[in-house]
Scaffold this motif. Structure first.
Motif, PDB file in Angstrom:
ATOM      1  N   ALA A   1      26.427 -40.068  76.983  1.00 19.77           N
ATOM      2  CA  ALA A   1      26.709 -39.139  78.076  1.00 19.77           C
ATOM      3  C   ALA A   1      25.922 -37.852  77.900  1.00 19.77           C
ATOM      4  CB  ALA A   1      28.208 -38.834  78.132  1.00 19.77           C
ATOM      5  N   PHE A   2      25.670 -37.476  76.658  1.00 18.71           N
ATOM      6  CA  PHE A   2      24.941 -36.244  76.374  1.00 18.71           C
ATOM      7  C   PHE A   2      23.428 -36.480  76.331  1.00 18.71           C
ATOM      8  CE2 PHE A   2      29.019 -35.647  73.821  1.00 18.71           C
ATOM      9  CZ  PHE A   2      29.696 -35.144  74.922  1.00 18.71           C
ATOM     10  N   THR A   3      23.017 -37.574  75.705  1.00 13.45           N
ATOM     11  CA  THR A   3      21.577 -37.833  75.625  1.00 13.45           C
ATOM     12  C   THR A   3      20.991 -38.111  76.999  1.00 13.45           C
ATOM     13  OG1 THR A   3      22.006 -40.168  75.117  1.00 13.45           O
ATOM     14  CG2 THR A   3      21.716 -38.667  73.252  1.00 13.45           C
ATOM     15  N   ALA A   4      21.776 -38.692  77.902  1.00  8.59           N
ATOM     16  CA  ALA A   4      21.280 -38.915  79.268  1.00  8.59           C
ATOM     17  C   ALA A   4      20.958 -37.591  79.948  1.00  8.59           C
ATOM     18  CB  ALA A   4      22.316 -39.694  80.080  1.00  8.59           C
ATOM     19  N   LEU A   5      21.776 -36.572  79.688  1.00  9.84           N
ATOM     20  CA  LEU A   5      21.506 -35.255  80.248  1.00  9.84           C
ATOM     21  C   LEU A   5      20.250 -34.657  79.626  1.00  9.84           C
ATOM     22  CD1 LEU A   5      22.460 -32.967  82.082  1.00  9.84           C
ATOM     23  CD2 LEU A   5      23.895 -32.154  80.189  1.00  9.84           C
ATOM     24  N   GLY A   6      20.106 -34.818  78.313  1.00  8.83           N
ATOM     25  CA  GLY A   6      18.900 -34.343  77.655  1.00  8.83           C
ATOM     26  C   GLY A   6      17.651 -35.035  78.168  1.00  8.83           C
ATOM     27  N   ASP A   7      17.763 -36.323  78.489  1.00  7.35           N
ATOM     28  CA  ASP A   7      16.604 -37.051  79.022  1.00  7.35           C
ATOM     29  C   ASP A   7      16.168 -36.493  80.373  1.00  7.35           C
ATOM     30  OD1 ASP A   7      16.655 -38.654  76.798  1.00  7.35           O
ATOM     31  OD2 ASP A   7      17.714 -40.317  77.770  1.00  7.35           O
ATOM     32  N   LEU A   8      17.139 -36.165  81.218  1.00  8.35           N
ATOM     33  CA  LEU A   8      16.797 -35.572  82.518  1.00  8.35           C
ATOM     34  C   LEU A   8      16.098 -34.233  82.341  1.00  8.35           C
ATOM     35  CD1 LEU A   8      19.915 -36.266  84.790  1.00  8.35           C
ATOM     36  CD2 LEU A   8      17.689 -37.408  84.836  1.00  8.35           C
ATOM     37  N   ALA A   9      16.595 -33.431  81.399  1.00  9.23           N
ATOM     38  CA  ALA A   9      15.962 -32.133  81.148  1.00  9.23           C
ATOM     39  C   ALA A   9      14.539 -32.317  80.639  1.00  9.23           C
ATOM     40  CB  ALA A   9      16.797 -31.339  80.146  1.00  9.23           C
ATOM     41  N   ALA A  10      14.336 -33.322  79.778  1.00  6.96           N
ATOM     42  CA  ALA A  10      12.997 -33.581  79.249  1.00  6.96           C
ATOM     43  C   ALA A  10      12.026 -34.012  80.343  1.00  6.96           C
ATOM     44  CB  ALA A  10      13.073 -34.640  78.152  1.00  6.96           C
ATOM     45  N   GLU A  11      12.573 -34.615  81.407  1.00  6.40           N
ATOM     46  CA  GLU A  11      11.740 -35.039  82.531  1.00  6.40           C
ATOM     47  C   GLU A  11      11.428 -33.902  83.497  1.00  6.40           C
ATOM     48  OE1 GLU A  11      13.972 -38.175  84.258  1.00  6.40           O
ATOM     49  OE2 GLU A  11      13.774 -39.517  82.512  1.00  6.40           O
ATOM     50  N   GLY A  12      11.957 -32.712  83.209  1.00  7.36           N
ATOM     51  CA  GLY A  12      11.664 -31.556  84.046  1.00  7.36           C
ATOM     52  C   GLY A  12      12.783 -31.128  84.969  1.00  7.36           C
ATOM     53  N   ARG A  13      13.935 -31.791  84.895  1.00  9.36           N
ATOM     54  CA  ARG A  13      15.057 -31.410  85.747  1.00  9.36           C
ATOM     55  C   ARG A  13      15.615 -30.068  85.286  1.00  9.36           C
ATOM     56  NH1 ARG A  13      19.418 -34.077  88.356  1.00  9.36           N
ATOM     57  NH2 ARG A  13      20.569 -32.414  89.439  1.00  9.36           N
ATOM     58  N   THR A  14      15.975 -29.220  86.217  1.00  7.71           N
ATOM     59  CA  THR A  14      16.580 -27.930  85.895  1.00  7.71           C
ATOM     60  C   THR A  14      17.926 -27.801  86.609  1.00  7.71           C
ATOM     61  OG1 THR A  14      15.469 -26.800  87.734  1.00  7.71           O
ATOM     62  CG2 THR A  14      14.327 -26.834  85.591  1.00  7.71           C
ATOM     63  N   TRP A  15      18.742 -26.882  86.124  1.00 12.99           N
ATOM     64  CA  TRP A  15      20.044 -26.615  86.729  1.00 12.99           C
ATOM     65  C   TRP A  15      20.257 -25.110  86.814  1.00 12.99           C
ATOM     66  CZ3 TRP A  15      19.150 -30.723  83.587  1.00 12.99           C
ATOM     67  CH2 TRP A  15      19.570 -31.987  84.028  1.00 12.99           C
ATOM     68  N   THR A  16      21.033 -24.686  87.776  1.00 16.99           N
ATOM     69  CA  THR A  16      21.409 -23.285  87.917  1.00 16.99           C
ATOM     70  C   THR A  16      22.689 -23.022  87.133  1.00 16.99           C
ATOM     71  OG1 THR A  16      20.404 -23.099  90.095  1.00 16.99           O
ATOM     72  CG2 THR A  16      22.073 -21.455  89.526  1.00 16.99           C
ATOM     73  N   ALA A  17      22.689 -21.938  86.401  1.00 18.08           N
ATOM     74  CA  ALA A  17      23.883 -21.515  85.667  1.00 18.08           C
ATOM     75  C   ALA A  17      24.340 -20.167  86.198  1.00 18.08           C
ATOM     76  CB  ALA A  17      23.589 -21.432  84.167  1.00 18.08           C
ATOM     77  N   GLN A  18      25.642 -19.949  86.188  1.00 18.88           N
ATOM     78  CA  GLN A  18      26.230 -18.721  86.722  1.00 18.88           C
ATOM     79  C   GLN A  18      27.500 -18.408  85.948  1.00 18.88           C
ATOM     80  OE1 GLN A  18      27.670 -20.573  90.727  1.00 18.88           O
ATOM     81  NE2 GLN A  18      29.334 -19.267  89.954  1.00 18.88           N
ATOM     82  N   ARG A  19      28.116 -17.294  86.250  1.00 16.06           N
ATOM     83  CA  ARG A  19      29.409 -17.000  85.643  1.00 16.06           C
ATOM     84  C   ARG A  19      30.461 -17.910  86.263  1.00 16.06           C
ATOM     85  NH1 ARG A  19      29.798 -12.190  83.069  1.00 16.06           N
ATOM     86  NH2 ARG A  19      31.710 -13.123  82.240  1.00 16.06           N
ATOM     87  N   VAL A  20      31.346 -18.411  85.412  1.00 18.18           N
ATOM     88  CA  VAL A  20      32.387 -19.342  85.850  1.00 18.18           C
ATOM     89  C   VAL A  20      33.726 -18.906  85.263  1.00 18.18           C
ATOM     90  CG1 VAL A  20      30.757 -21.255  86.061  1.00 18.18           C
ATOM     91  CG2 VAL A  20      31.983 -20.921  83.898  1.00 18.18           C
ATOM     92  N   HIS A  21      34.779 -19.597  85.666  1.00 17.56           N
ATOM     93  CA  HIS A  21      36.107 -19.302  85.133  1.00 17.56           C
ATOM     94  C   HIS A  21      36.145 -19.581  83.639  1.00 17.56           C
ATOM     95  CE1 HIS A  21      40.358 -20.016  84.196  1.00 17.56           C
ATOM     96  NE2 HIS A  21      40.669 -19.301  85.265  1.00 17.56           N
ATOM     97  N   GLY A  22      35.702 -20.765  83.238  1.00 20.91           N
ATOM     98  CA  GLY A  22      35.561 -21.082  81.826  1.00 20.91           C
ATOM     99  C   GLY A  22      36.706 -21.838  81.200  1.00 20.91           C
ATOM    100  N   ASP A  23      37.873 -21.847  81.842  1.00 21.55           N
ATOM    101  CA  ASP A  23      39.018 -22.586  81.298  1.00 21.55           C
ATOM    102  C   ASP A  23      39.900 -23.022  82.462  1.00 21.55           C
ATOM    103  OD1 ASP A  23      40.734 -23.714  79.405  1.00 21.55           O
ATOM    104  OD2 ASP A  23      41.880 -21.863  79.154  1.00 21.55           O
ATOM    105  N   LEU A  24      39.291 -23.641  83.457  1.00 25.41           N
ATOM    106  CA  LEU A  24      39.998 -23.935  84.704  1.00 25.41           C
ATOM    107  C   LEU A  24      40.816 -25.224  84.586  1.00 25.41           C
ATOM    108  CD1 LEU A  24      40.394 -22.829  87.556  1.00 25.41           C
ATOM    109  CD2 LEU A  24      38.528 -24.318  88.305  1.00 25.41           C
ATOM    110  N   HIS A  25      42.081 -25.119  84.959  1.00 30.84           N
ATOM    111  CA  HIS A  25      42.966 -26.283  85.049  1.00 30.84           C
ATOM    112  C   HIS A  25      44.103 -25.919  86.000  1.00 30.84           C
ATOM    113  CE1 HIS A  25      45.727 -24.175  82.289  1.00 30.84           C
ATOM    114  NE2 HIS A  25      44.667 -23.949  81.509  1.00 30.84           N
ATOM    115  N   LEU A  26      44.983 -26.863  86.265  1.00 28.41           N
ATOM    116  CA  LEU A  26      46.031 -26.635  87.258  1.00 28.41           C
ATOM    117  C   LEU A  26      46.923 -25.453  86.900  1.00 28.41           C
ATOM    118  CD1 LEU A  26      46.996 -30.340  87.994  1.00 28.41           C
ATOM    119  CD2 LEU A  26      46.212 -28.680  89.709  1.00 28.41           C
ATOM    120  N   GLY A  27      47.132 -25.214  85.624  1.00 24.64           N
ATOM    121  CA  GLY A  27      47.976 -24.104  85.212  1.00 24.64           C
ATOM    122  C   GLY A  27      47.350 -22.744  85.431  1.00 24.64           C
ATOM    123  N   GLN A  28      46.065 -22.706  85.767  1.00 29.50           N
ATOM    124  CA  GLN A  28      45.373 -21.444  86.056  1.00 29.50           C
ATOM    125  C   GLN A  28      45.266 -21.200  87.561  1.00 29.50           C
ATOM    126  OE1 GLN A  28      45.210 -19.888  83.406  1.00 29.50           O
ATOM    127  NE2 GLN A  28      43.628 -20.506  81.959  1.00 29.50           N
TER     128      GLN A  28
END
Length: 480
Positions: free
Chosen positions: A330-357
């Motif tokens: 599950a992790f190496t597949a993500l690394g493979d996409l990045a190695a192929e040039g795929r990029t993602w946008t990162a931003q500020r997030v909640h960081g610990d989101l669940h139903l109790g929040q």
């Protein structure tokens, strides 16, 4: 401004020394104490402020203390810097019965010998003093009480402590405000204040806007841990607490989901609305605060961290070993996409989101709360931009937890909620998290691995819940 909130004298010399033997016993028993399993060997006083002198019926002291603990629970282990805790210590000649649960102990030595110390958050007078200090923007020694002047704070609101807190403590004033007091304190910009303020500036209705907040300006020389910290922490205040509107009549998302499950009711409409609310918060945060692009190097570092956590978890929980290879994919597949040039946008997030929040209003609107992130992680890490799907993965895992806590478990209920949540998210953001299955699977797998380790250590009876997710996530073709 009352006399109580204008006093600027420090606590009497020797107060911490007299409290030391009492705090060593009392502190580890508190639910918000983070160092459980290791004895407290001593304290360093970081800050002490007298809020009420002890020459009257009630003395009141605000303390920031660093609790020292060995790095391992064995004799002769090297010292550990320990965590810094916020304490509000009340001192009386004798405690009335209503305050018996707040007892810390009887002071045998020092400037207040013969008196009784207790956790003053359980007492109405100290709680009223805090609200008055926030209302009047008081400055008491190194403590600063600040507020949004566009919001009115009435005096005389009756306080009550919230008994269900875990990592922090909260006081509700009437049905108007709730004051969240952080217990484990670190210097720097705390996201639990930073992000709600940013969202309020943008007019986001999904997060209660901070009404007031309290901080401490601490001399770095008073805390060796801070004086040795990176330069960007020099001069940074400690955020101590945030006052926000109390959402009267709101239902806790976790409790609401369990009630609907118990009644056999569908939760899909609520999950869809919650997905929309999450997307609105993410969209607003991306507009209010900087975003970054994650390329190959950044993604590889992230993937490496996920793999390291997996390997550590496999060593800690043998039940993970049969799944290790497939989970790693599950992790190496993500690394493979990045190695192929795929990029993602990162931003500020909640960081610990669940139903109790999440809280749902009687009218059906959803709010997100508690933007502190995972308290166990370093503050700098909690403030880093990340793919928004991290929050999505946390909520998907929460639906799964709710469904599997039912008797019998209801996996179809969870799947309906997961699908509805993602659909609602797509309606508000224009982007369905399921269209990036590799990224979503990586984050959900990382979260499930964390859950396995947590449950194995703290709640073994719950271990089958994340293990069921591990089985699904490790199986080919079951990515979401």
């Amino acid at each position: 401004m009352s006399e109580a909130v204008t006093r600027t004298v420090t606590a009497p010399p020797g107060l911490l020394a007299s409290l030391d033997p009492l705090l060593r016993e009392w502190l580890p028993r508190q639910r918000w104490f983070a160092g459980k399993g290791r004895p407290v060997t001593g304290f360093t006083l970081v800050e002490a402020t007298e809020l009420l002198p002890a020459n009257g019926k009630l003395g009141l002291y605000h303390l920031l203390v660093r609790a020292h603990q060995p790095s391992v629970p064995s004799h002769g282990a090297p010292g550990h810097p320990g965590d810094c805790y916020q304490l509000l210590i009340g001192v009386r000649e004798a405690l009335p019965p209503r305050l018996a649960p707040a007892l810390i102990g009887h002071l045998a030595t020092g400037p207040l010998a013969g008196r009784t110390a207790y956790d003053a958050l359980h007492d109405a007078r100290p709680a009223e003093l805090l609200l008055e200090a926030l209302r009047t923007q008081a400055r008491i020694g190194g403590l600063r009480f600040e507020r949004d002047l566009d919001q009115d704070i009435r005096s005389g609101l009756v306080p009550r402590v919230v008994t269900a807190e875990q990592s922090n403590s909260s006081i509700v004033y009437g049905d108007t405000f709730i004051l969240k007091l952080l217990r484990r304190i670190v210097p720097g910009v705390n996201p639990d204040l930073e992000l709600p303020l940013a969202l309020a500036r943008e007019g986001c209705p999904r997060v209660p806007a901070p009404t007031a907040w309290m901080v401490a300006d601490v001399d770095p020389a008073a805390d060796p841990v801070i004086s040795a910290a990176p330069a960007d922490l020099a001069g940074q205040p400690y955020v101590l607490g945030v006052l926000q509107p109390f959402l009267q009549g709101a239902s806790d998302g976790w409790e609401l989901a369990l009630r609907e499950l118990a009644k056999g009711e569908d939760f899909g409409a609520e999950a869809r609305a919650l997905g929309r609310a999450t997307a609105e918060v993410h969209t607003t945060l991306a507009r209010a605060l900087p975003t970054v692009t994650l390329g190959h190097m950044q993604l590889q570092l992230m993937v490496d961290g996920m793999i390291e956590r997996l390997e550590a978890a496999v060593q800690a929980v043998p039940a993970l070993r049969p799944y290790a290879r497939d989970l790693r994919s599950a992790f190496t597949a993500l690394g493979d996409l990045a190695a192929e040039g795929r990029t993602w946008t990162a931003q500020r997030v909640h960081g610990d989101l669940h139903l109790g929040q999440c809280l749902r209003s009687p009218a059906g609107e959803w709010w997100l709360i508690d933007f502190e992130g995972e308290p166990a992680r370093p503050l700098a890490e909690r403030r880093m931009p990340q793919p928004a799907v991290r929050d999505v993965a946390g909520m998907l895992r929460s639906f799964d937890y709710a469904a599997r806590s039912a008797d019998p478990p209801q996996p179809d209920w969870a799947e309906t909620c997961r699908s509805a949540y993602c659909s609602g998210y797509a309606e508000a953001s224009g982007l369905d998290p399921r269209t990036d299955p590799v990224l979503l699977r990586a984050y959900e797998t990382d979260k499930a691995i964390y859950e396995v380790v947590y449950e194995a250590r703290h709640r073994p009876d719950w271990l089958p819940v994340p293990l069921a997710a591990i089985d699904r996530l490790a199986s080919t073709g079951h990515l979401t």
